[in-house]
Design an enzyme around this catalytic site. Structure first.
Site, PDB file in Angstrom:
ATOM      1  N   ARG A 234       0.824  -1.298   0.015  1.00  0.00           N
ATOM      2  CA  ARG A 234       0.051   0.084  -0.090  1.00  0.00           C
ATOM      3  C   ARG A 234       1.003   1.259   0.155  1.00  0.00           C
ATOM      4  O   ARG A 234       1.881   1.172   0.837  1.00  0.00           O
ATOM      5  CB  ARG A 234      -1.197   0.011   1.037  1.00  0.00           C
ATOM      6  CG  ARG A 234      -2.079  -1.001   1.184  1.00  0.00           C
ATOM      7  CD  ARG A 234      -3.298  -0.380   0.133  1.00  0.00           C
ATOM      8  NE  ARG A 234      -4.544  -1.516  -0.117  1.00  0.00           N
ATOM      9  CZ  ARG A 234      -4.325  -2.357  -0.782  1.00  0.00           C
ATOM     10  NH1 ARG A 234      -3.362  -2.650  -1.486  1.00  0.00           N
ATOM     11  NH2 ARG A 234      -5.674  -3.149  -0.958  1.00  0.00           N
ATOM     12  N   ASP A 258       4.041   0.079  -7.267  1.00  0.00           N
ATOM     13  CA  ASP A 258       2.905  -0.477  -8.007  1.00  0.00           C
ATOM     14  C   ASP A 258       1.723   0.491  -7.112  1.00  0.00           C
ATOM     15  O   ASP A 258       0.714   0.332  -7.700  1.00  0.00           O
ATOM     16  CB  ASP A 258       2.665  -1.922  -7.855  1.00  0.00           C
ATOM     17  CG  ASP A 258       1.250  -2.289  -8.616  1.00  0.00           C
ATOM     18  OD1 ASP A 258       1.006  -1.888  -9.876  1.00  0.00           O
ATOM     19  OD2 ASP A 258       0.540  -2.880  -7.965  1.00  0.00           O
ATOM     20  N   GLU A 263      -2.698   7.620  -4.840  1.00  0.00           N
ATOM     21  CA  GLU A 263      -2.952   7.263  -5.728  1.00  0.00           C
ATOM     22  C   GLU A 263      -4.686   7.170  -6.251  1.00  0.00           C
ATOM     23  O   GLU A 263      -5.061   7.156  -7.283  1.00  0.00           O
ATOM     24  CB  GLU A 263      -2.632   5.307  -5.947  1.00  0.00           C
ATOM     25  CG  GLU A 263      -3.501   4.904  -5.023  1.00  0.00           C
ATOM     26  CD  GLU A 263      -2.982   3.324  -5.090  1.00  0.00           C
ATOM     27  OE1 GLU A 263      -1.859   2.984  -5.246  1.00  0.00           O
ATOM     28  OE2 GLU A 263      -4.017   2.349  -5.202  1.00  0.00           O
ATOM     29  N   HIS A 295      -0.961   0.464  -9.811  1.00  0.00           N
ATOM     30  CA  HIS A 295      -1.954  -0.795  -8.997  1.00  0.00           C
ATOM     31  C   HIS A 295      -2.339  -1.825  -9.871  1.00  0.00           C
ATOM     32  O   HIS A 295      -3.536  -2.273  -9.852  1.00  0.00           O
ATOM     33  CB  HIS A 295      -2.989  -0.072  -8.148  1.00  0.00           C
ATOM     34  CG  HIS A 295      -3.329  -0.842  -7.039  1.00  0.00           C
ATOM     35  ND1 HIS A 295      -3.501  -0.231  -5.875  1.00  0.00           N
ATOM     36  CD2 HIS A 295      -3.392  -2.425  -6.529  1.00  0.00           C
ATOM     37  CE1 HIS A 295      -3.826  -0.973  -4.848  1.00  0.00           C
ATOM     38  NE2 HIS A 295      -3.562  -2.156  -5.317  1.00  0.00           N
TER      39      HIS A 295
HETATM   40  P1  NAD Z   1      -1.093 -10.926   4.628  1.00  0.00           P
HETATM   41  O1  NAD Z   1      -2.116 -10.671   5.649  1.00  0.00           O
HETATM   42  O2  NAD Z   1      -1.179 -12.418   4.085  1.00  0.00           O
HETATM   43  O3  NAD Z   1       0.325 -10.637   5.052  1.00  0.00           O
HETATM   44  C1  NAD Z   1       0.533  -9.555   5.576  1.00  0.00           C
HETATM   45  C2  NAD Z   1       1.729  -9.703   6.612  1.00  0.00           C
HETATM   46  O4  NAD Z   1       2.526  -8.636   7.089  1.00  0.00           O
HETATM   47  C3  NAD Z   1       1.540 -10.631   7.858  1.00  0.00           C
HETATM   48  O5  NAD Z   1       2.413 -11.781   8.073  1.00  0.00           O
HETATM   49  C4  NAD Z   1       1.528  -9.559   8.911  1.00  0.00           C
HETATM   50  O6  NAD Z   1       2.036 -10.445  10.192  1.00  0.00           O
HETATM   51  C5  NAD Z   1       2.710  -8.567   8.256  1.00  0.00           C
HETATM   52  N1  NAD Z   1       2.647  -7.286   9.030  1.00  0.00           N
HETATM   53  C6  NAD Z   1       1.663  -6.821   9.740  1.00  0.00           C
HETATM   54  N2  NAD Z   1       2.246  -5.718  10.530  1.00  0.00           N
HETATM   55  C7  NAD Z   1       3.357  -5.733  10.109  1.00  0.00           C
HETATM   56  C8  NAD Z   1       4.449  -4.706  10.582  1.00  0.00           C
HETATM   57  N3  NAD Z   1       4.215  -3.774  11.479  1.00  0.00           N
HETATM   58  N4  NAD Z   1       5.692  -4.921  10.325  1.00  0.00           N
HETATM   59  C9  NAD Z   1       6.031  -6.100   9.537  1.00  0.00           C
HETATM   60  N5  NAD Z   1       5.079  -7.039   9.054  1.00  0.00           N
HETATM   61  C10 NAD Z   1       3.650  -6.631   9.324  1.00  0.00           C
HETATM   62  O7  NAD Z   1      -1.463 -10.018   3.526  1.00  0.00           O
HETATM   63  P2  NAD Z   1      -0.842 -10.329   1.930  1.00  0.00           P
HETATM   64  O8  NAD Z   1      -2.085 -10.936   1.319  1.00  0.00           O
HETATM   65  O9  NAD Z   1       0.240 -11.080   1.773  1.00  0.00           O
HETATM   66  O10 NAD Z   1      -1.072  -8.948   1.326  1.00  0.00           O
HETATM   67  C11 NAD Z   1       0.362  -7.973   1.508  1.00  0.00           C
HETATM   68  C12 NAD Z   1      -0.012  -6.533   0.905  1.00  0.00           C
HETATM   69  O11 NAD Z   1      -0.118  -6.627  -0.379  1.00  0.00           O
HETATM   70  C13 NAD Z   1      -1.458  -5.952   1.606  1.00  0.00           C
HETATM   71  O12 NAD Z   1      -0.973  -4.640   2.014  1.00  0.00           O
HETATM   72  C14 NAD Z   1      -2.408  -5.825   0.447  1.00  0.00           C
HETATM   73  O13 NAD Z   1      -3.060  -4.652   0.711  1.00  0.00           O
HETATM   74  C15 NAD Z   1      -1.369  -5.783  -0.500  1.00  0.00           C
HETATM   75  N6  NAD Z   1      -1.937  -6.296  -1.898  1.00  0.00           N
HETATM   76  C16 NAD Z   1      -1.501  -5.506  -3.164  1.00  0.00           C
HETATM   77  C17 NAD Z   1      -1.985  -5.654  -4.207  1.00  0.00           C
HETATM   78  C18 NAD Z   1      -1.722  -5.077  -5.564  1.00  0.00           C
HETATM   79  O14 NAD Z   1      -2.376  -5.142  -6.596  1.00  0.00           O
HETATM   80  N7  NAD Z   1      -0.749  -4.234  -5.565  1.00  0.00           N
HETATM   81  C19 NAD Z   1      -3.143  -6.971  -4.247  1.00  0.00           C
HETATM   82  C20 NAD Z   1      -3.158  -7.673  -3.124  1.00  0.00           C
HETATM   83  C21 NAD Z   1      -2.676  -7.375  -1.842  1.00  0.00           C
END
Ligand code: NAD
Length: 334
Positions: A234, A258, A263, A295
């Site tokens: 994000r 991305d 955005e 994105h």
């Molecule tokens: P997820 O919930 O499976 O994993 C997130 C991880 O981050 C978890 O292991 C959590 O413990 C960790 N985390 C939380 N707070 C933290 C901190 N302060 N320091 C370090 N680690 C921390 O999520 P995911 O499905 O792997 O998605 C990850 C990110 O990707 C999300 O932000 C989501 O919004 C983003 N995303 C982006 C797109 C895109 O098109 N660009 C698409 C899907 C998801």
């Protein structure tokens, strides 16, 4: 169930209509993003289907509740744009698509790393203009480099696995280590160590108050000179102004994004005939070592299919039982 689908693009219609064939919910597509001004368009709908940059703060949720909306079905994983406390108080259920294709996002992260490192974005333009000079296109071998993954959930773990295949040394930081990553031999380190040792830093944590501007000037000062920063999580996990300074000073060697913290005013629309008013974003575009996509990391056939099917399943379950399949609430997060 009548569903107002905000921020609807042609591809949303294609995939949602296909997923809705047997359920036959009444999907009302609206091109407008959801905001305090457009919330009124949800009239007669019992559910609202929203995307990453739609606004779902307390005033918008109050308007939606007033229109009779009982369900917000997010067609994304992140829910940082929803005031969950307000939703609970208004009796609105919030559902999301927890994992649609983590491979899509992980693979796009790798595409960004490879492209910005080997200057594919510049090489593409040069070759089209008959310029076959190689000056300025030097990259580095990924093999043997240290990659720091921040957030080893679903996407971070897959990204880490692919990078291991490239022969990288992968280290990670997470508030909750992932046993799958530990089994891959990935060492968990504290944030400071990750910042100091990584040649490439890839962000995969959610946007929370704790991760907001996690990459700020203090963090950048601890990084290696020439570090590559990649963000597919994000936008606001990065303090963009601090990163601009890091790029200008040469501390940051390359940047691939991305997502971008502002955005909402830019992405998912064609602005090619208008003036970009965001000076920070416009400045980013001037750097030869910055690569930005709008994105699109999630944007694969498999992901769009899963997003549409899970969204319809959430709506279906709510219509039949009053509970969605993948609810997200303050209580569940606690
Ligand atoms: P997820 O919930 O499976 O994993 C997130 C991880 O981050 C978890 O292991 C959590 O413990 C960790 N985390 C939380 N707070 C933290 C901190 N302060 N320091 C370090 N680690 C921390 O999520 P995911 O499905 O792997 O998605 C990850 C990110 O990707 C999300 O932000 C989501 O919004 C983003 N995303 C982006 C797109 C895109 O098109 N660009 C698409 C899907 C998801």
């Amino acid at each position: 169930m009548r569903v107002a689908v905000f921020s609807a693009k042609a591809y949303d219609r294609t995939y949602l209509d296909a997923a809705n064939k047997s359920a036959k919910h009444d999907l009302c597509y609206l091109e407008a993003p959801l905001s305090a001004t457009t919330a009124v368009l949800a009239c007669d709908a019992q559910a609202v289907c929203a995307f990453v940059n739609d606004t779902l703060d307390a005033p918008v949720l109050e308007k939606l509740a007033g229109e009779g909306v009982r369900l917000v079905a997010l067609r994304c994983a992140g829910f940082n744009n929803v005031d969950l406390e307000a939703a609970r108080d208004l009796g609105i259920t919030v559902a999301r698509v927890p994992a649609y294709s983590p491979h899509a996002v992980a693979e796009h992260t790798i595409a960004l790393i490879l492209a910005v490192n080997r200057k594919i974005h510049r090489a593409y333009n040069r070759v089209r203009e008959g310029n076959f000079a190689l000056d300025g296109l030097v990259g580095f071998d990924l093999h043997g480099k240290t990659v720091g993954i921040v957030g080893t959930g679903t996407i971070g773990a897959i990204t880490a696995g692919i990078l291991k295949g490239f022969g990288c040394r992968v280290i990670a930081h997470d508030v909750k280590p992932n046993p799958d990553c530990e089994a891959m031999g990935i060492a968990y380190v504290d944030r400071e160590t990750l910042l100091a040792e990584s040649d490439i830093i890839s962000l995969h944590c959610p946007l929370t108050p704790q991760t907001h501007h996690m990459i700020d000037s203090a963090a950048i000062s601890r990084m290696k000179k020439g570090v590559m920063i990649v963000n597919t999580s994000r936008g606001a996990v990065i303090d963009t102004r601090a990163v601009l300074h890091g790029l200008k000073s040469g501390k940051i060697g390359s940047l691939a994004l991305d997502v971008y913290e502002e955005e909402g005013d830019l992405f998912f629309r064609d602005l090619s005939s208008t003036i970009i008013e965001d000076d920070v974003f416009a400045r980013l575009l001037t750097f030869p070592n910055v690569l930005i996509t709008g994105h699109q990391a999630f944007f694969t056939h498999e992901a769009l299919t899963n997003i549409a099917e899970t969204t319809i399943a959430n709506i279906d379950a709510f219509a039949k039982t009053g509970k969605a399949e993948h609810e997200v609430s303050i209580e569940r997060l606690a």
